[in-house]
Motif scaffolding. Structure first.
Motif, short mmCIF file in Angstrom:
data_model
loop_
_atom_site.label_atom_id
_atom_site.label_comp_id
_atom_site.label_asym_id
_atom_site.label_seq_id
_atom_site.Cartn_x
_atom_site.Cartn_y
_atom_site.Cartn_z
N THR A 44 -4.65 16.19 -16.41
CA THR A 44 -5.43 16.20 -15.17
C THR A 44 -5.33 14.81 -14.57
OG1 THR A 44 -6.97 17.88 -15.96
CG2 THR A 44 -7.73 16.46 -14.16
N VAL A 45 -4.94 14.73 -13.30
CA VAL A 45 -4.70 13.45 -12.64
C VAL A 45 -5.67 13.27 -11.49
CG1 VAL A 45 -3.03 12.07 -11.35
CG2 VAL A 45 -2.26 13.45 -13.29
N LYS A 46 -6.28 12.10 -11.42
CA LYS A 46 -7.16 11.76 -10.29
C LYS A 46 -6.68 10.44 -9.69
CE LYS A 46 -11.23 14.03 -12.28
NZ LYS A 46 -11.31 15.10 -11.27
N LEU A 47 -6.61 10.39 -8.36
CA LEU A 47 -6.24 9.18 -7.65
C LEU A 47 -7.48 8.56 -7.02
CD1 LEU A 47 -3.39 10.41 -8.00
CD2 LEU A 47 -2.85 9.60 -5.70
N THR A 48 -7.53 7.22 -7.00
CA THR A 48 -8.66 6.56 -6.35
C THR A 48 -8.57 6.64 -4.83
OG1 THR A 48 -7.53 4.42 -6.40
CG2 THR A 48 -8.97 4.96 -8.26
N ARG A 49 -7.36 6.82 -4.33
CA ARG A 49 -7.16 7.04 -2.90
C ARG A 49 -5.89 7.86 -2.75
NH1 ARG A 49 -3.14 4.16 -0.23
NH2 ARG A 49 -2.13 2.55 -1.47
N ASP A 50 -5.81 8.59 -1.63
CA ASP A 50 -4.62 9.41 -1.40
C ASP A 50 -4.42 9.57 0.09
OD1 ASP A 50 -2.42 10.94 -1.82
OD2 ASP A 50 -3.46 12.63 -2.73
N GLY A 51 -3.28 9.09 0.59
CA GLY A 51 -3.01 9.20 2.02
C GLY A 51 -4.03 8.42 2.83
N ALA A 94 0.83 -1.21 0.00
CA ALA A 94 0.00 0.00 0.00
C ALA A 94 0.86 1.26 0.00
CB ALA A 94 -0.94 0.00 1.21
N ASP A 95 1.96 1.25 0.76
CA ASP A 95 2.88 2.39 0.76
C ASP A 95 3.59 2.52 -0.58
OD1 ASP A 95 2.46 3.45 3.35
OD2 ASP A 95 3.76 1.92 4.24
N PHE A 96 4.02 1.38 -1.11
CA PHE A 96 4.72 1.38 -2.40
C PHE A 96 3.84 1.94 -3.50
CE2 PHE A 96 5.17 -0.84 -6.45
CZ PHE A 96 6.46 -0.47 -6.82
N THR A 97 2.61 1.45 -3.60
CA THR A 97 1.75 1.87 -4.70
C THR A 97 1.40 3.34 -4.62
OG1 THR A 97 -0.29 1.20 -3.54
CG2 THR A 97 0.78 -0.45 -4.93
N LEU A 98 1.19 3.86 -3.40
CA LEU A 98 0.86 5.27 -3.27
C LEU A 98 2.06 6.15 -3.63
CD1 LEU A 98 -1.37 7.26 -2.52
CD2 LEU A 98 -0.54 7.18 -0.15
N ASP A 99 3.26 5.72 -3.24
CA ASP A 99 4.45 6.49 -3.56
C ASP A 99 4.66 6.56 -5.08
OD1 ASP A 99 7.13 7.73 -2.55
OD2 ASP A 99 7.75 6.24 -4.03
N VAL A 100 4.54 5.42 -5.75
CA VAL A 100 4.71 5.42 -7.21
C VAL A 100 3.60 6.24 -7.86
CG1 VAL A 100 4.74 3.98 -9.29
CG2 VAL A 100 5.94 3.22 -7.23
N ALA A 101 2.38 6.17 -7.32
CA ALA A 101 1.27 6.94 -7.88
C ALA A 101 1.55 8.44 -7.79
CB ALA A 101 -0.02 6.60 -7.14
N HIS A 102 2.09 8.89 -6.66
CA HIS A 102 2.42 10.32 -6.52
C HIS A 102 3.50 10.73 -7.51
CE1 HIS A 102 0.72 10.51 -2.18
NE2 HIS A 102 -0.09 11.13 -3.00
N ARG A 103 4.50 9.90 -7.67
CA ARG A 103 5.58 10.22 -8.61
C ARG A 103 5.06 10.26 -10.04
NH1 ARG A 103 10.84 9.13 -6.15
NH2 ARG A 103 10.55 8.31 -4.03
N LEU A 104 4.22 9.29 -10.40
CA LEU A 104 3.64 9.27 -11.73
C LEU A 104 2.72 10.46 -11.94
CD1 LEU A 104 2.87 7.97 -14.43
CD2 LEU A 104 1.27 6.50 -13.18
N GLY A 105 1.90 10.77 -10.95
CA GLY A 105 1.00 11.90 -11.07
C GLY A 105 1.72 13.21 -11.30
N ALA A 106 2.84 13.40 -10.60
CA ALA A 106 3.62 14.63 -10.76
C ALA A 106 4.15 14.75 -12.19
CB ALA A 106 4.76 14.66 -9.75
N LEU A 107 4.64 13.64 -12.74
CA LEU A 107 5.17 13.65 -14.11
C LEU A 107 4.06 13.98 -15.11
CD1 LEU A 107 7.43 10.46 -13.93
CD2 LEU A 107 8.23 12.83 -14.10
N LEU A 108 2.90 13.40 -14.91
CA LEU A 108 1.78 13.64 -15.83
C LEU A 108 1.29 15.08 -15.74
CD1 LEU A 108 -0.13 10.32 -15.22
CD2 LEU A 108 0.81 11.03 -17.43
N GLU A 109 1.18 15.61 -14.53
CA GLU A 109 0.70 16.97 -14.36
C GLU A 109 1.66 17.99 -14.96
OE1 GLU A 109 -0.47 17.95 -10.39
OE2 GLU A 109 -2.51 17.19 -10.77
N ARG A 110 2.94 17.71 -14.89
CA ARG A 110 3.92 18.63 -15.48
C ARG A 110 3.79 18.72 -16.99
NH1 ARG A 110 8.21 16.09 -11.58
NH2 ARG A 110 7.98 17.45 -9.77
N GLN A 111 3.14 17.72 -17.58
CA GLN A 111 2.89 17.74 -19.02
C GLN A 111 1.47 18.21 -19.35
OE1 GLN A 111 5.30 17.07 -21.40
NE2 GLN A 111 6.59 17.17 -19.58
#
Length: 319
Positions: free
Chosen positions: A166-173, A146-163
């Motif tokens: 619009t990024v939506k997560l199914t859960r956050d924190g 659960a920690d791993f997937t959320l960390d990768v999701a945040h990193r991926l989301g940041a990369l996508l938003e910089r381009q």
């Protein structure tokens, strides 16, 4: 993922395929996997591969995929990248991915173990009924999926938003405190009318089982599940994600499922069965294998994983 799991069968029920299968690999994936084997044979190299100059997605065989079911109305948490500055977050809406919506589904939830009644509740995934969610797995040192997937999701989301995406997560924190159910995870992508959706996981298999695999939706038309419109685009998305993930991380394709292709088709996953948008799952590695777990627990490798996922999604969106 830990077993038993609402989204995955136990290893005993899988058709695990051992060994390198060199002849089959040469026939199935002459570019991607043969390139990886050459890379390993010469001792590997650095990460200095220019964007889009690596393994072509077309080197992966493209097979069919899975589907999902009806759920209550839910909303995705707003995306926020811990430690990212306002400049990065402000990138959404301006850039080559402007106007694109991507839903990232970090598998499991850190709070699931405290809510057994809720996550064990049966939900309809179209083909059958399964548990709402599962606890997930962890490395032997205690780093949770659960920690791993959320960390990768945040990193991926940041990369996508910089381009500009619009990024939506199914859960956050801690939001929500458990789950959401696999049906709700699918619904979040559907209600967002996502251009692409990806569910991030790490596997729970035996020591020596290692490598990544991307799970594609198979054709399902049962109950509320109808994957027929998304099978083709999801297969395209999955092949691109697999190719770029391999290039960026140098993680080998799974040696225990997928016959070395890095691609697996399934029809028993609610998150895919109920999706109405192009969607894939990725098992980034096996948390119970010592080699894979060392990589998954390393922040620099997780950034490479996010980069590979980003490149694959961007390539799909720009096709």
């Amino acid at each position: 993922m830990s077993y038993p799991d609402p989204e995955f069968e136990s290893p005993e029920r899988r058709s695990a395929r051992r060994g390198p299968l060199l002849v089959a690999l040469a026939a199935l994936v002459p570019g991607a996997l043969l390139g990886w084997m050459v890379y390993e044979a010469v001792g590997g190299g650095g990460s200095g591969v220019s964007p889009r100059a690596g393994v072509p997605a077309s080197a992966f065989s493209r097979t069919s995929a899975a589907a999902s079911s009806p759920v209550r109305s839910v909303s995705a948490p707003s995306f926020a990248s811990p430690g990212d500055d306002a400049k990065g977050a402000a990138g959404a809406g301006a850039g080559p991915l402007a106007g694109k919506v991507i839903v990232i589904d970090p598998g499991h939830n850190q709070g699931n173990f405290q809510h057994p009644a809720e996550i064990n509740r049966q939900v309809d995934i179209g083909t059958n009924w399964k548990e709402c969610d599962a606890i997930g797995t962890s490395t032997k040192a205690g780093y949770t999926e659960a920690d791993f997937t959320l960390d990768v999701a945040h990193r991926l989301g940041a990369l996508l938003e910089r381009q500009g995406a619009t990024v939506k997560l199914t859960r956050d924190g801690d939001t929500p405190p458990w789950g959401p159910c696999v049906t709700e995870r699918a619904q979040i992508g559907n209600e967002a009318h996502a251009d692409a959706a990806i569910s991030i996981h790490a596997d729970d298999s035996a020591e020596g089982d290692r490598g990544f695999h991307v799970i594609l939706p198979g054709t399902v038309h049962a109950g509320a599940a109808d994957t027929r419109p998304i099978v083709g685009p999801s297969r395209d998305l999955g092949a691109r994600v697999a190719g770029f993930f391999l290039r960026e991380t140098r993680e080998p394709p799974s040696n225990y499922v997928g016959e070395g292709t890095g691609l697996v088709t399934r029809t028993d996953l609610g998150g895919l069965n109920l999706s109405t948008v192009p969607k894939v799952f990725i098992e980034c590695g096996n948390m119970r294998d010592s080699k894979d777990s060392a990589l998954l627990a390393h922040g620099a490798w997780r950034q490479k994983a996010a980069q590979g996922l980003f490149e694959g999604i961007a390539d799909f969106l720009n096709r």
